[in-house]
Write an enzyme that holds these catalytic residues in place. Structure first.
Site, mmCIF file in Angstrom:
data_model
loop_
_atom_site.group_PDB
_atom_site.id
_atom_site.type_symbol
_atom_site.label_atom_id
_atom_site.label_comp_id
_atom_site.label_asym_id
_atom_site.label_seq_id
_atom_site.Cartn_x
_atom_site.Cartn_y
_atom_site.Cartn_z
ATOM 1 N N GLU A 140 -34.296 -19.141 -38.299
ATOM 2 C CA GLU A 140 -33.206 -18.875 -39.242
ATOM 3 C C GLU A 140 -33.771 -18.899 -40.668
ATOM 4 O O GLU A 140 -34.416 -17.968 -41.090
ATOM 5 C CB GLU A 140 -32.035 -19.840 -39.027
ATOM 6 C CG GLU A 140 -31.338 -19.486 -37.705
ATOM 7 C CD GLU A 140 -30.098 -20.294 -37.397
ATOM 8 O OE1 GLU A 140 -29.664 -21.085 -38.247
ATOM 9 O OE2 GLU A 140 -29.561 -20.121 -36.287
HETATM 10 C C1 HEC Z 1 -29.831 -16.537 -39.587
HETATM 11 C C2 HEC Z 1 -28.393 -16.647 -39.535
HETATM 12 C C3 HEC Z 1 -27.750 -17.937 -39.994
HETATM 13 C C4 HEC Z 1 -27.928 -18.578 -41.198
HETATM 14 C C5 HEC Z 1 -28.845 -18.187 -42.343
HETATM 15 C C6 HEC Z 1 -27.029 -19.708 -41.179
HETATM 16 N N1 HEC Z 1 -26.317 -19.742 -40.003
HETATM 17 FE FE1 HEC Z 1 -24.866 -21.075 -39.491
HETATM 18 N N2 HEC Z 1 -24.851 -20.363 -37.614
HETATM 19 C C7 HEC Z 1 -25.582 -19.294 -37.168
HETATM 20 C C8 HEC Z 1 -25.544 -19.238 -35.710
HETATM 21 C C9 HEC Z 1 -26.228 -18.196 -34.834
HETATM 22 C C10 HEC Z 1 -24.749 -20.345 -35.289
HETATM 23 C C11 HEC Z 1 -24.511 -20.807 -33.851
HETATM 24 C C12 HEC Z 1 -25.807 -21.549 -33.494
HETATM 25 C C13 HEC Z 1 -25.820 -22.363 -32.226
HETATM 26 O O1 HEC Z 1 -24.786 -22.663 -31.655
HETATM 27 O O2 HEC Z 1 -26.925 -22.726 -31.795
HETATM 28 C C14 HEC Z 1 -24.329 -21.031 -36.518
HETATM 29 C C15 HEC Z 1 -23.499 -22.156 -36.542
HETATM 30 C C16 HEC Z 1 -23.068 -22.780 -37.712
HETATM 31 C C17 HEC Z 1 -22.101 -23.858 -37.775
HETATM 32 C C18 HEC Z 1 -21.378 -24.516 -36.603
HETATM 33 C C19 HEC Z 1 -19.918 -24.163 -36.566
HETATM 34 C C20 HEC Z 1 -19.165 -24.821 -35.449
HETATM 35 O O3 HEC Z 1 -17.965 -24.556 -35.315
HETATM 36 O O4 HEC Z 1 -19.736 -25.594 -34.674
HETATM 37 C C21 HEC Z 1 -21.961 -24.202 -39.099
HETATM 38 C C22 HEC Z 1 -21.060 -25.261 -39.687
HETATM 39 C C23 HEC Z 1 -22.877 -23.341 -39.851
HETATM 40 N N3 HEC Z 1 -23.509 -22.475 -38.975
HETATM 41 C C24 HEC Z 1 -23.072 -23.417 -41.224
HETATM 42 C C25 HEC Z 1 -24.185 -22.849 -41.867
HETATM 43 C C26 HEC Z 1 -24.667 -23.251 -43.186
HETATM 44 C C27 HEC Z 1 -24.046 -24.300 -44.070
HETATM 45 C C28 HEC Z 1 -25.778 -22.483 -43.441
HETATM 46 C C29 HEC Z 1 -26.687 -22.551 -44.645
HETATM 47 C C30 HEC Z 1 -27.336 -23.827 -44.893
HETATM 48 C C31 HEC Z 1 -25.953 -21.595 -42.292
HETATM 49 N N4 HEC Z 1 -24.983 -21.861 -41.359
HETATM 50 C C32 HEC Z 1 -26.929 -20.622 -42.212
HETATM 51 C C33 HEC Z 1 -26.278 -18.387 -37.962
HETATM 52 C C34 HEC Z 1 -26.744 -18.692 -39.243
#
Ligand code: HEC
Ligand code: HEC
Length: 346
Positions: A140
């Site tokens: 990521e």
């Molecule tokens: C490269 C793409 C990407 C980036 C950049 C990214 N995310 Fe995500 N995010 C995802 C994905 C894919 C998931 C699901 C991952 C999993 O379940 O393993 C996720 C899951 C989450 C969740 C969980 C939500 C839940 O309901 O459980 C949160 C909160 C979140 N991200 C916040 C953030 C924050 C804050 C940042 C920056 C610091 C960020 N993400 C950066 C792709 C991204």
């Protein structure tokens, strides 16, 4: 290494190597009065991260700042787009900073203040530690935390913003996580057509009413069992919905190691579901009709199949009933939230 592995490694770096003071809130910061949102249950803000206007504003800036990724090309907002309920622009999987592709569908971000487990497998148990996941995950944002802190501490604007929010310097990783979590906790969605209908402000069409009844009917949709009608539309549990009989992703099992958790995933909210395609942890379905078809005929009878589905009759919904359920799901879109300037990319 698994995502939770990264989180653990991250905390070892943060808390293990050097003794870092847990930042408090600056006494000069203005408390943000978090009141129970309309149509949602009451909730408590964790006492170790009180919300302040300064903290929230800083969290938003960080959420949209590409500096948070290893080569300054991705922000949280790159994979979490407001118009799509903060999911990733109709992408099945998101691209990381090196163009590497993940294996899970980006999750919607709203009403996170209610969640106690984060990620599809629940690998993080509070919003603060969740933030560390994407920042350090190599596919990521692949960011070295020490490097990030150095960049932030020598930045023209950040030190004074952190000082205002947390009352001390230098900027620590703990402060970064707290500020983003504060911003995330403000992202509340509870003003869909459904909410207005519940408040007697709008009427539902006949199809929408039929769909809502089918959603609740235990002999029919029986969606209500897990995506409880009203409130946040989730039971916050982990369930095996029979998507597979052979697992490419073992879900909750990765975290708990319990055989009974193989193939279980977090029950997502159905709010804003019309704008968060594609669907399921691996984004395998592109339409809501496909999702409903899955519960009607598609699910596999596997060992961990949720009892609710195991006792459901296949083919219990006809085509009209499926489209009624979809009509109801379409009432869960909250355009006020999707366009709210408070959450918009600056
Ligand atoms: C490269 C793409 C990407 C980036 C950049 C990214 N995310 Fe995500 N995010 C995802 C994905 C894919 C998931 C699901 C991952 C999993 O379940 O393993 C996720 C899951 C989450 C969740 C969980 C939500 C839940 O309901 O459980 C949160 C909160 C979140 N991200 C916040 C953030 C924050 C804050 C940042 C920056 C610091 C960020 N993400 C950066 C792709 C991204
Ligand atoms: C046994 C609990 C359970 C029941 C019953 C259930 N769901 Fe789900 N639902 C889940 C879980 C868990 C997921 C996530 C599954 C995954 O990705 O592996 C999910 C995912 C979804 C998604 C995709 C959400 C997203 O963000 O990708 C939709 C849409 C959905 N369900 C609609 C429905 C409808 C409509 C019904 C009734 C016909 C229903 N569900 C019945 C537990 C359930």
């Amino acid at each position: 290494m698994s995502r939770s592995g990264f989180i653990i490694a991250f905390f070892l770096i943060v808390f293990g190597c050097k003794k870092e003071e847990i930042p408090g809130t600056s006494s000069a910061a203005t408390p943000y009065p978090f009141t129970t949102p309309v149509n949602l249950p009451a909730v408590e803000i964790p006492s170790n991260n009180p919300m302040t206007y300064e903290g929230i504003k800083l969290g938003k800036k960080l959420f949209y700042d590409k500096m948070l990724s290893g080569n300054n090309t991705l922000s949280c907002g790159s994979c979490h787009n407001q118009e799509n309920g903060f999911t990733d622009n109709n992408k099945q999987f998101s691209f990381g900073i090196n163009g590497e592709i993940g294996v899970r569908n980006s999750m919607p971000l709203f009403n996170l203040v209610y969640d106690r487990h984060f990620f599809w497998d629940g690998g993080a148990s509070d919003l603060e530690s969740q933030v560390a996941g994407p920042i350090t995950n190599p596919i990521e944002m692949n960011q070295d935390i020490a490097e990030l802190l150095q960049e932030l501490n020598s930045h023209a604007e950040y030190p004074s913003l952190f000082k205002k929010a947390f009352g001390s310097l230098p900027i620590t990783s703990n402060m970064v996580l707290k500020a983003i979590a504060q911003f995330e906790r403000t992202m509340i969605s509870s003003n869909s057509k459904f909410d207005k209908y519940m408040r007697n402000e709008v009427a539902f069409s006949e199809a929408e009413i039929r769909g809502m009844n089918l959603f609740n009917d235990m002999q029919k949709g029986d969606c209500n069992h897990c995506h409880m009608l009203g409130g946040t539309f989730t039971d916050y549990d982990f369930r095996n919905t029979g998507l597979d009989s052979v697992y490419a992703d073992q879900g909750r099992f990765i975290i708990t190691g319990l055989a009974s958790d193989i193939g279980k995933f977090k029950t997502p909210s159905l709010r804003n579901i019309a704008v968060t395609a594609p669907y399921m942890h691996d984004g395998r379905f592109t339409t809501l009709t496909q999702c409903v078809e899955h519960y009607n005929t598609g699910f596999h009878y596997t060992q961990n199949l949720d009892p609710v589905l195991a006792s459901s009759v296949k083919g219990r919904l006809n085509q009209n009933e499926i489209s009624d359920i979809v009509a109801f799901l379409n009432t869960l879109t909250d355009t006020d939230f999707l366009n709210n300037p408070q959450f918009k990319k600056p």
